[in-house]
Design a protein around this motif. Structure first.
Motif, PDB file in Angstrom:
ATOM      1  N   GLN A 194       2.628  58.576  65.101  1.00  0.00           N
ATOM      2  CA  GLN A 194       3.645  59.332  65.848  1.00  0.00           C
ATOM      3  C   GLN A 194       4.239  58.486  66.988  1.00  0.00           C
ATOM      4  O   GLN A 194       5.182  58.903  67.643  1.00  0.00           O
ATOM      5  CB  GLN A 194       3.062  60.624  66.465  1.00  0.00           C
ATOM      6  N   ARG A 195       3.672  57.317  67.258  1.00  0.00           N
ATOM      7  CA  ARG A 195       4.121  56.570  68.444  1.00  0.00           C
ATOM      8  C   ARG A 195       5.356  55.694  68.179  1.00  0.00           C
ATOM      9  O   ARG A 195       5.727  55.440  67.034  1.00  0.00           O
ATOM     10  CB  ARG A 195       2.991  55.743  69.055  1.00  0.00           C
ATOM     11  N   LYS A 196       5.954  55.270  69.296  1.00  0.00           N
ATOM     12  CA  LYS A 196       7.096  54.360  69.188  1.00  0.00           C
ATOM     13  C   LYS A 196       6.665  52.953  69.603  1.00  0.00           C
ATOM     14  O   LYS A 196       5.760  52.801  70.427  1.00  0.00           O
ATOM     15  CB  LYS A 196       8.219  54.831  70.096  1.00  0.00           C
ATOM     16  N   VAL A 197       7.322  51.957  69.038  1.00  0.00           N
ATOM     17  CA  VAL A 197       7.099  50.566  69.429  1.00  0.00           C
ATOM     18  C   VAL A 197       8.464  49.939  69.693  1.00  0.00           C
ATOM     19  O   VAL A 197       9.356  50.026  68.839  1.00  0.00           O
ATOM     20  CB  VAL A 197       6.339  49.786  68.325  1.00  0.00           C
ATOM     21  N   ASN A 198       8.598  49.374  70.870  1.00  0.00           N
ATOM     22  CA  ASN A 198       9.881  48.774  71.274  1.00  0.00           C
ATOM     23  C   ASN A 198      11.053  49.754  71.107  1.00  0.00           C
ATOM     24  O   ASN A 198      12.153  49.367  70.692  1.00  0.00           O
ATOM     25  CB  ASN A 198      10.137  47.471  70.503  1.00  0.00           C
ATOM     26  N   GLY A 199      10.769  51.014  71.382  1.00  0.00           N
ATOM     27  CA  GLY A 199      11.826  52.020  71.368  1.00  0.00           C
ATOM     28  C   GLY A 199      12.103  52.622  69.995  1.00  0.00           C
ATOM     29  O   GLY A 199      12.932  53.517  69.874  1.00  0.00           O
ATOM     30  N   TYR A 200      11.410  52.148  68.957  1.00  0.00           N
ATOM     31  CA  TYR A 200      11.628  52.668  67.588  1.00  0.00           C
ATOM     32  C   TYR A 200      10.368  53.380  67.106  1.00  0.00           C
ATOM     33  O   TYR A 200       9.259  52.983  67.476  1.00  0.00           O
ATOM     34  CB  TYR A 200      11.890  51.511  66.608  1.00  0.00           C
ATOM     35  N   LEU A 204      11.219  41.624  63.379  1.00  0.00           N
ATOM     36  CA  LEU A 204      10.812  42.927  62.826  1.00  0.00           C
ATOM     37  C   LEU A 204      10.048  43.721  63.888  1.00  0.00           C
ATOM     38  O   LEU A 204      10.253  44.930  64.045  1.00  0.00           O
ATOM     39  CB  LEU A 204       9.943  42.744  61.578  1.00  0.00           C
ATOM     40  N   ASP A 205       9.205  43.028  64.630  1.00  0.00           N
ATOM     41  CA  ASP A 205       8.446  43.705  65.692  1.00  0.00           C
ATOM     42  C   ASP A 205       9.390  44.318  66.726  1.00  0.00           C
ATOM     43  O   ASP A 205       9.177  45.445  67.189  1.00  0.00           O
ATOM     44  CB  ASP A 205       7.482  42.710  66.354  1.00  0.00           C
ATOM     45  N   GLN A 206      10.439  43.574  67.050  1.00  0.00           N
ATOM     46  CA  GLN A 206      11.410  44.111  68.025  1.00  0.00           C
ATOM     47  C   GLN A 206      12.082  45.377  67.502  1.00  0.00           C
ATOM     48  O   GLN A 206      12.578  46.185  68.276  1.00  0.00           O
ATOM     49  CB  GLN A 206      12.462  43.056  68.352  1.00  0.00           C
ATOM     50  N   MET A 207      12.055  45.544  66.173  1.00  0.00           N
ATOM     51  CA  MET A 207      12.658  46.755  65.586  1.00  0.00           C
ATOM     52  C   MET A 207      11.571  47.783  65.227  1.00  0.00           C
ATOM     53  O   MET A 207      11.803  48.699  64.441  1.00  0.00           O
ATOM     54  CB  MET A 207      13.475  46.361  64.346  1.00  0.00           C
ATOM     55  N   GLY A 208      10.369  47.594  65.782  1.00  0.00           N
ATOM     56  CA  GLY A 208       9.297  48.588  65.622  1.00  0.00           C
ATOM     57  C   GLY A 208       8.523  48.488  64.316  1.00  0.00           C
ATOM     58  O   GLY A 208       7.793  49.412  63.950  1.00  0.00           O
ATOM     59  N   ILE A 209       8.684  47.336  63.622  1.00  0.00           N
ATOM     60  CA  ILE A 209       8.033  47.205  62.301  1.00  0.00           C
ATOM     61  C   ILE A 209       6.897  46.189  62.390  1.00  0.00           C
ATOM     62  O   ILE A 209       7.113  45.030  62.749  1.00  0.00           O
ATOM     63  CB  ILE A 209       9.065  46.765  61.230  1.00  0.00           C
ATOM     64  N   ALA A 210       5.689  46.631  62.054  1.00  0.00           N
ATOM     65  CA  ALA A 210       4.512  45.757  62.138  1.00  0.00           C
ATOM     66  C   ALA A 210       4.206  45.161  60.769  1.00  0.00           C
ATOM     67  O   ALA A 210       3.895  45.894  59.818  1.00  0.00           O
ATOM     68  CB  ALA A 210       3.313  46.556  62.631  1.00  0.00           C
TER      69      ALA A 210
END
Ligand code: C6P
Length: 408
Positions: free
Chosen positions: A19-25, A353-359
């Motif tokens: 449910q969390r966001k990463v870098n705003g995504y 990809l990380d900056q777009m919330g993708i790990a």
């Protein structure tokens, strides 16, 4: 669009981290081969243990110790049943696959000699290479390699041609962490046994996707890490056939693994305790049992079916991107896609990809010989789980395309 057969939206609600966001995504977690996420049902078991019955096991007559011991031993039985081992004592709790493999490598030191050969596949994780190199150094045995094809499959003719009466042990993963290839371990085990070799299969990447049957496989050793199958880190198992576990000397000395200690002589405990020195990861073992319950509740076949659909969809989406090459194009794969884009370093793609919330994971994935084979520094690896969605695949493909345009 794809036949899920599973209620993915409901499943995702079990995983608080999703449910969390990463870098705003909203997070898109595609690094499941490194470690899977943990459902509330497993987290609750850990909280319950520390809140209500935290105690050392096999040591106390008091109520908490009895309760903890019972829960831990119940978890061992859950693992035994899940992997269809013949006996609970053939399941040794360890800290994970790395520990399990080192335990066997240490135990076989006295069983090998100069002139003996051990065979390791070309697509192993470092955990299933380095302990055997160390064993060869200690024993004088020689390490040989089962070759690989450009598709990232094992060369089974190459394997057969290496087998001979000097082959004492064969090591192979069930599923490659870097390529996703599912290896034909049934054939490998059968052929190795024909020349009298012992087989250890590293099941770290298979266990989250495939329910392996120890008795049917007739494998000698099989290793699993709980954290790749919805369980906690720092716990796993070594399955070993009883006959081998009885023959092998203990790995570590200490509390729990003894029968009697005198300064003149110590005698060792029976299985499985002989290999379980010291206070184990008690909460972790119990939670591993809960993770197995959770996965079986969803159904291993349903998981495999859904992940195969996700893999096919993601493969087709990614291959539409200009200059993208997938490493590991074998016929039998789990939902892992290792790729590069021509002229771009995998690390740069992973960072964007990380900056777009993708790990995702980038690099050699602790499988450097595979990267050497393909003459590349590493790959971008997207690894999927049953809680991933088609929408997440779409976000991955769009983000990779954006990264390509930015970096070209
Ligand atoms: N692979 C990956 O990102 P441990 O760390 O002991 O739980 O597992 C080691 C290990 C052994 N064999 C295979 C096939 C594996 O994939 C792993 C762990 C992770 O691919 C972390 S390096």
């Amino acid at each position: 669009m794809i036949d899920t057969g599973l209620n993915i939206a409901a499943i995702r609600k079990d995983f608080p981290i999703l449910q969390r966001k990463v870098n705003g995504y909203p997070l898109v977690y595609l690094d499941n081969a490194a470690t899977s996420q943990t459902p509330r049902q497993v987290i609750d078991v850990i909280v319950d243990y520390y809140s209500n019955y935290n105690a050392n096991i096999h040591r106390g007559v008091h109520a908490l110790s009895q309760q903890a011991t019972d829960a831990y031993e119940q978890a061992r039985i859950k693992v035994q049943k899940h992997f269809n081992a013949a006996l609970p004592r053939e399941i040794i709790f360890t800290s994970g696959t790395t520990h399990s493999i080192n335990l066997v490598a240490s135990g076989f030191t006295g069983f090998l000699k100069e002139g003996d050969q051990v065979l390791v596949s070309a697509m192993e994780h470092h955990s299933n290479i380095v302990p055997w190199q160390m064993l060869c150094e200690r024993s004088g045995a020689t390490l040989k390699v089962i070759p690989m094809t450009p598709e990232g499959e094992l060369d089974m003719e190459g394997f057969a041609s290496q087998l001979n009466t000097r082959t004492k042990m064969v090591f192979c993963n069930h599923v490659s962490n870097a390529l996703g290839t599912i290896n034909p371990i049934e054939t490998i085990i059968r052929k190795a046994h024909e020349v009298g070799a012992v087989v250890l299969v590293d099941g770290a990447q298979a266990a989250p996707h495939i329910k392996a049957d120890m008795q049917k496989l007739d494998v000698d050793f099989y290793t699993v890490s709980a954290h790749k199958m919805c369980g906690p880190t720092g716990v796993g198992i070594l399955y070993g056939k009883e006959e081998w576990l009885l023959k092998m000397p203990p790995y570590q000395g200490g509390g729990e693994m003894i029968e009697e200690v005198r300064f003149e002589k110590t005698t060792y405990a029976g299985l499985p305790h002989k290999f379980e020195a010291g206070t184990p990861n008690i909460a972790g073992g119990i939670a591993f049992g809960a993770a197995i319950d959770y996965m079986n509740g969803i159904g291993m076949e349903a998981i495999a079916h859904y992940e195969a659909e996700l893999l096919a969809y993601a493969t087709q989406k990614l291959l539409a991107i200009q200059g993208l090459r997938i490493y590991g194009t074998g016929r039998e794969k789990t939902a892992v896609i290792s790729f590069n884009i021509e002229g771009i370093h995998p690390y740069d793609i992973g960072t964007l990809l990380d900056q777009m919330g993708i790990a995702v994971r980038t690099g050699h994935h602790c499988a450097q010989p595979i990267m050497d084979y393909f003459k590349i520094p590493g790959t971008v690896r997207a690894s999927f789980s049953f809680y991933n969605t088609v929408e997440e695949v779409d976000r991955l493909a769009a983000a990779v395309e954006k990264a390509r345009q930015m970096l070209s």
